[in-house]
Design a protein around this motif. Structure first.
Motif, PDB file in Angstrom:
ATOM      1  N   MET A 241     -12.993   4.340  15.360  1.00 20.24           N
ATOM      2  CA  MET A 241     -12.068   3.280  15.766  1.00 20.24           C
ATOM      3  C   MET A 241     -11.133   3.775  16.870  1.00 20.24           C
ATOM      4  O   MET A 241     -10.752   3.023  17.774  1.00 20.24           O
ATOM      5  CB  MET A 241     -11.276   2.808  14.547  1.00 20.24           C
ATOM      6  CG  MET A 241     -10.640   1.454  14.682  1.00 20.24           C
ATOM      7  SD  MET A 241      -9.938   0.895  13.103  1.00 20.24           S
ATOM      8  CE  MET A 241     -11.418   0.420  12.211  1.00 20.24           C
ATOM      9  N   ARG A 242     -10.798   5.030  16.800  1.00 22.87           N
ATOM     10  CA  ARG A 242      -9.945   5.624  17.837  1.00 22.87           C
ATOM     11  C   ARG A 242     -10.702   5.792  19.148  1.00 22.87           C
ATOM     12  O   ARG A 242     -10.154   5.567  20.234  1.00 22.87           O
ATOM     13  CB  ARG A 242      -9.434   6.981  17.362  1.00 22.87           C
ATOM     14  CG  ARG A 242      -8.551   7.722  18.375  1.00 22.87           C
ATOM     15  CD  ARG A 242      -8.364   9.172  17.978  1.00 22.87           C
ATOM     16  NE  ARG A 242      -9.639   9.917  18.047  1.00 22.87           N
ATOM     17  CZ  ARG A 242      -9.780  11.168  17.636  1.00 22.87           C
ATOM     18  NH1 ARG A 242      -8.757  11.820  17.095  1.00 22.87           N
ATOM     19  NH2 ARG A 242     -10.957  11.768  17.734  1.00 22.87           N
ATOM     20  N   ASP A 243     -11.979   6.171  19.055  1.00 23.98           N
ATOM     21  CA  ASP A 243     -12.701   6.626  20.236  1.00 23.98           C
ATOM     22  C   ASP A 243     -13.598   5.580  20.885  1.00 23.98           C
ATOM     23  O   ASP A 243     -13.927   5.706  22.066  1.00 23.98           O
ATOM     24  CB  ASP A 243     -13.569   7.843  19.870  1.00 23.98           C
ATOM     25  CG  ASP A 243     -12.735   9.037  19.407  1.00 23.98           C
ATOM     26  OD1 ASP A 243     -11.553   9.118  19.800  1.00 23.98           O
ATOM     27  OD2 ASP A 243     -13.270   9.866  18.645  1.00 23.98           O
ATOM     28  N   HIS A 244     -14.041   4.559  20.125  1.00 22.75           N
ATOM     29  CA  HIS A 244     -15.027   3.614  20.667  1.00 22.75           C
ATOM     30  C   HIS A 244     -14.344   2.285  20.990  1.00 22.75           C
ATOM     31  O   HIS A 244     -13.807   1.614  20.094  1.00 22.75           O
ATOM     32  CB  HIS A 244     -16.161   3.383  19.676  1.00 22.75           C
ATOM     33  CG  HIS A 244     -17.419   2.927  20.338  1.00 22.75           C
ATOM     34  ND1 HIS A 244     -17.506   1.730  21.025  1.00 22.75           N
ATOM     35  CD2 HIS A 244     -18.644   3.515  20.451  1.00 22.75           C
ATOM     36  CE1 HIS A 244     -18.719   1.583  21.502  1.00 22.75           C
ATOM     37  NE2 HIS A 244     -19.429   2.659  21.182  1.00 22.75           N
ATOM     38  N   PRO A 245     -14.376   1.871  22.247  1.00 27.09           N
ATOM     39  CA  PRO A 245     -13.643   0.653  22.642  1.00 27.09           C
ATOM     40  C   PRO A 245     -14.171  -0.638  22.019  1.00 27.09           C
ATOM     41  O   PRO A 245     -13.449  -1.637  21.962  1.00 27.09           O
ATOM     42  CB  PRO A 245     -13.797   0.620  24.167  1.00 27.09           C
ATOM     43  CG  PRO A 245     -15.009   1.461  24.443  1.00 27.09           C
ATOM     44  CD  PRO A 245     -15.023   2.516  23.389  1.00 27.09           C
ATOM     45  N   TYR A 283      -3.049   5.011  10.660  1.00 30.70           N
ATOM     46  CA  TYR A 283      -2.000   4.566  11.572  1.00 30.70           C
ATOM     47  C   TYR A 283      -1.712   5.629  12.634  1.00 30.70           C
ATOM     48  O   TYR A 283      -1.509   5.314  13.814  1.00 30.70           O
ATOM     49  CB  TYR A 283      -0.742   4.255  10.767  1.00 30.70           C
ATOM     50  CG  TYR A 283       0.436   3.818  11.593  1.00 30.70           C
ATOM     51  CD1 TYR A 283       0.485   2.546  12.160  1.00 30.70           C
ATOM     52  CD2 TYR A 283       1.516   4.683  11.820  1.00 30.70           C
ATOM     53  CE1 TYR A 283       1.568   2.138  12.916  1.00 30.70           C
ATOM     54  CE2 TYR A 283       2.604   4.292  12.571  1.00 30.70           C
ATOM     55  CZ  TYR A 283       2.622   3.022  13.123  1.00 30.70           C
ATOM     56  OH  TYR A 283       3.696   2.634  13.875  1.00 30.70           O
ATOM     57  N   GLU A 284      -1.697   6.886  12.215  1.00 31.02           N
ATOM     58  CA  GLU A 284      -1.390   7.970  13.149  1.00 31.02           C
ATOM     59  C   GLU A 284      -2.577   8.312  14.047  1.00 31.02           C
ATOM     60  O   GLU A 284      -2.403   8.854  15.142  1.00 31.02           O
ATOM     61  CB  GLU A 284      -0.957   9.211  12.365  1.00 31.02           C
ATOM     62  CG  GLU A 284       0.390   9.033  11.672  1.00 31.02           C
ATOM     63  CD  GLU A 284       0.652  10.085  10.603  1.00 31.02           C
ATOM     64  OE1 GLU A 284      -0.200  11.006  10.448  1.00 31.02           O
ATOM     65  OE2 GLU A 284       1.692   9.999   9.927  1.00 31.02           O
ATOM     66  N   THR A 285      -3.790   7.972  13.612  1.00 31.81           N
ATOM     67  CA  THR A 285      -4.988   8.335  14.364  1.00 31.81           C
ATOM     68  C   THR A 285      -5.350   7.290  15.410  1.00 31.81           C
ATOM     69  O   THR A 285      -5.772   7.638  16.523  1.00 31.81           O
ATOM     70  CB  THR A 285      -6.183   8.515  13.398  1.00 31.81           C
ATOM     71  OG1 THR A 285      -5.862   9.532  12.449  1.00 31.81           O
ATOM     72  CG2 THR A 285      -7.447   8.908  14.149  1.00 31.81           C
ATOM     73  N   VAL A 286      -5.190   6.004  15.080  1.00 29.49           N
ATOM     74  CA  VAL A 286      -5.645   4.916  15.954  1.00 29.49           C
ATOM     75  C   VAL A 286      -4.435   4.245  16.601  1.00 29.49           C
ATOM     76  O   VAL A 286      -3.668   3.550  15.926  1.00 29.49           O
ATOM     77  CB  VAL A 286      -6.465   3.878  15.164  1.00 29.49           C
ATOM     78  CG1 VAL A 286      -7.003   2.808  16.111  1.00 29.49           C
ATOM     79  CG2 VAL A 286      -7.606   4.547  14.408  1.00 29.49           C
ATOM     80  N   PRO A 287      -4.225   4.435  17.893  1.00 26.69           N
ATOM     81  CA  PRO A 287      -3.073   3.804  18.546  1.00 26.69           C
ATOM     82  C   PRO A 287      -3.114   2.281  18.417  1.00 26.69           C
ATOM     83  O   PRO A 287      -4.160   1.656  18.602  1.00 26.69           O
ATOM     84  CB  PRO A 287      -3.228   4.231  20.010  1.00 26.69           C
ATOM     85  CG  PRO A 287      -4.080   5.457  19.971  1.00 26.69           C
ATOM     86  CD  PRO A 287      -5.019   5.264  18.821  1.00 26.69           C
TER      87      PRO A 287
END
Length: 428
Positions: A241-245, A283-287
């Motif tokens: 979720m953090r890395d893939h748009p 919450y801290e991982t995914v802006p």
């Protein structure tokens, strides 16, 4: 040509199934009519999660019989599985079909030889499944993609394992087949749905494998995960979720209660500390992730102290909105045997507190994005505004004019202000 209309109660899974059923009726030369207009047959895909769902079905049947008394009614799905004989006594109900057979409804109705009411409800089998057809949704921009059904968790308040049967997963290649067809039909966002999606398990493939495969589909613009149980989410999904748009920055994770005592009584297999650790990690991982939750108010034995613990946790957790449910006694659920019932007045007061807190937290989340420019997938025009969502579930509206047909388009929008439950915006 016979006509048929549909009404869907409850969850996204029901919506996905209704969309597929509509296509199956069209294949057999039925004409689909909007619900509320004169029709030969009305199909109600029922929900029985709460007593309100049961009551809504009764009211709906009464309304249909008042307005279009000639229509035959088919009741399918979860209520049909649990309340079968009772439902067949309602006026003009000709078919009561459970979850094991409901996707064959078009054939059942087409093959009916007379007006004898049919009760078709059998035990639900634990086996992987495929789905005939494609649930192209004529009513929504986002399409629901069913990957799983049933549940083995047996939470004390829940009747769904009895209504939906044991956990079972959809054949992996059949998921990809329908996804490609939904994308080809114009759906830009797919929503992974099921009863307990995080338990997906087919030939050693997990929900992570499903997500990775769907993200590789070239024409897909967005992939969203619907409600998912807190003990079933691998941390690698959060990293994706953090890395893939394409993977929407959004999680809806039911907490149900903010007290370890009540969670234990509910047969929820996590502590508040464990829930908090995971939510804070996401919450801290995914802006800019949006996190929502479900809460049940008034579970038997819930004291004021228990409720105060729930309020305290929800105030301090990075959760941005809540769906608040009043506890209701469900047939077959184990909580039916518990004492120390909470009064309806107390449940109403506690629910109001949580809904007010939810509204404040959603507003604060919205305010944090004012002035930013984000892509919005617009779904519909209503009351002179185009309405849609960002990937992190901000509800956006843009004033309609003669030049901006935004239906099913992703448009960059500058977020300007908050009006009711929407962020007002301008396209850029």
């Amino acid at each position: 040509m016979k006509t048929v209309s549909f009404y869907t109660q409850g969850c996204r899974l029901n919506q996905a199934e209704t969309a597929t059923l509509e296509k199956s009726f069209e294949t057999l030369q039925f004409k689909i009519t909007p619900f509320g207009q004169p029709t030969d047959i009305v199909v109600i895909n029922t929900c029985t999660v709460t007593e309100n769902g049961d009551a809504d079905t009764r009211r709906l049947i009464n309304k249909i019989n008042r307005v279009q008394n000639e229509s035959k009614i088919a009741l399918i799905g979860c209520q049909s599985q649990i309340l079968k004989e009772k439902l067949l006594t309602y006026q003009n109900v000709h078919w009561v079909v459970g979850n094991q057979e409901k996707m064959n409804l078009s054939q059942i109705i087409a093959n009916a030889k007379d007006d004898t009411p049919q009760l078709i409800v059998s035990k639900i089998k634990r086996e992987s499944f495929t789905i005939n057809g494609t649930g192209i949704d004529r009513h929504h921009t986002r399409a629901n993609l069913k990957i799983q059904d049933g549940c083995d968790f047996y939470c004390a308040f829940c009747t769904i394992p009895f209504a939906r049967g044991p956990a079972r997963s959809r054949v992996f290649d059949d998921i990809l087949r329908e996804a490609k067809e939904l994308i080809a039909a114009g759906h830009q966002e797919l929503v992974i749905t099921g009863i307990n999606v995080g338990t997906y398990d087919y030939e050693n493939k997990t929900i992570t494998d499903v997500i990775n495969a769907l993200l590789e589909l070239d024409q897909l613009k967005r992939l969203r995960i619907s409600s998912i149980e807190p003990t079933t989410i691998p941390k690698d999904i959060i990293m994706l979720m953090r890395d893939h748009p394409k993977l929407c920055r959004y999680l809806h994770i039911p907490i149900q209660a903010g007290s370890d005592d009540i969670l234990k009584a509910m047969n929820r297999h996590y502590t508040i500390a464990e829930f908090r650790e995971f939510i804070e990690f996401a919450y801290e991982t995914v802006p800019d992730i949006c996190i929502g939750t479900d809460i049940i108010v008034g579970f038997p034995g819930e004291t004021k102290a228990h409720f105060d613990q729930t309020v305290a946790h929800l105030m301090t957790l990075p959760i941005h909105y809540f769906h608040v449910f009043s506890y209701s006694e469900r047939q077959m659920a184990r909580s039916k045997k518990l004492n120390d019932q909470v009064s309806s007045n107390e449940i109403a007061q506690r629910s109001k507190i949580l809904r007010t807190l939810s509204q404040k937290k959603r507003q604060a989340f919205y305010k944090s994005f004012l002035g930013k420019t984000l892509p919005v997938l617009f779904e519909q025009e209503k009351n002179g505004y185009w309405q849609g969502y960002t990937d992190n579930f901000l509800r956006i509206c843009v004033k309609k004019n003669d030049h901006n047909n935004f239906k099913n388009k992703i448009v960059m929008c500058q977020l300007k202000g908050i009006e009711n439950q929407y962020i007002t915006s301008i396209s850029v």
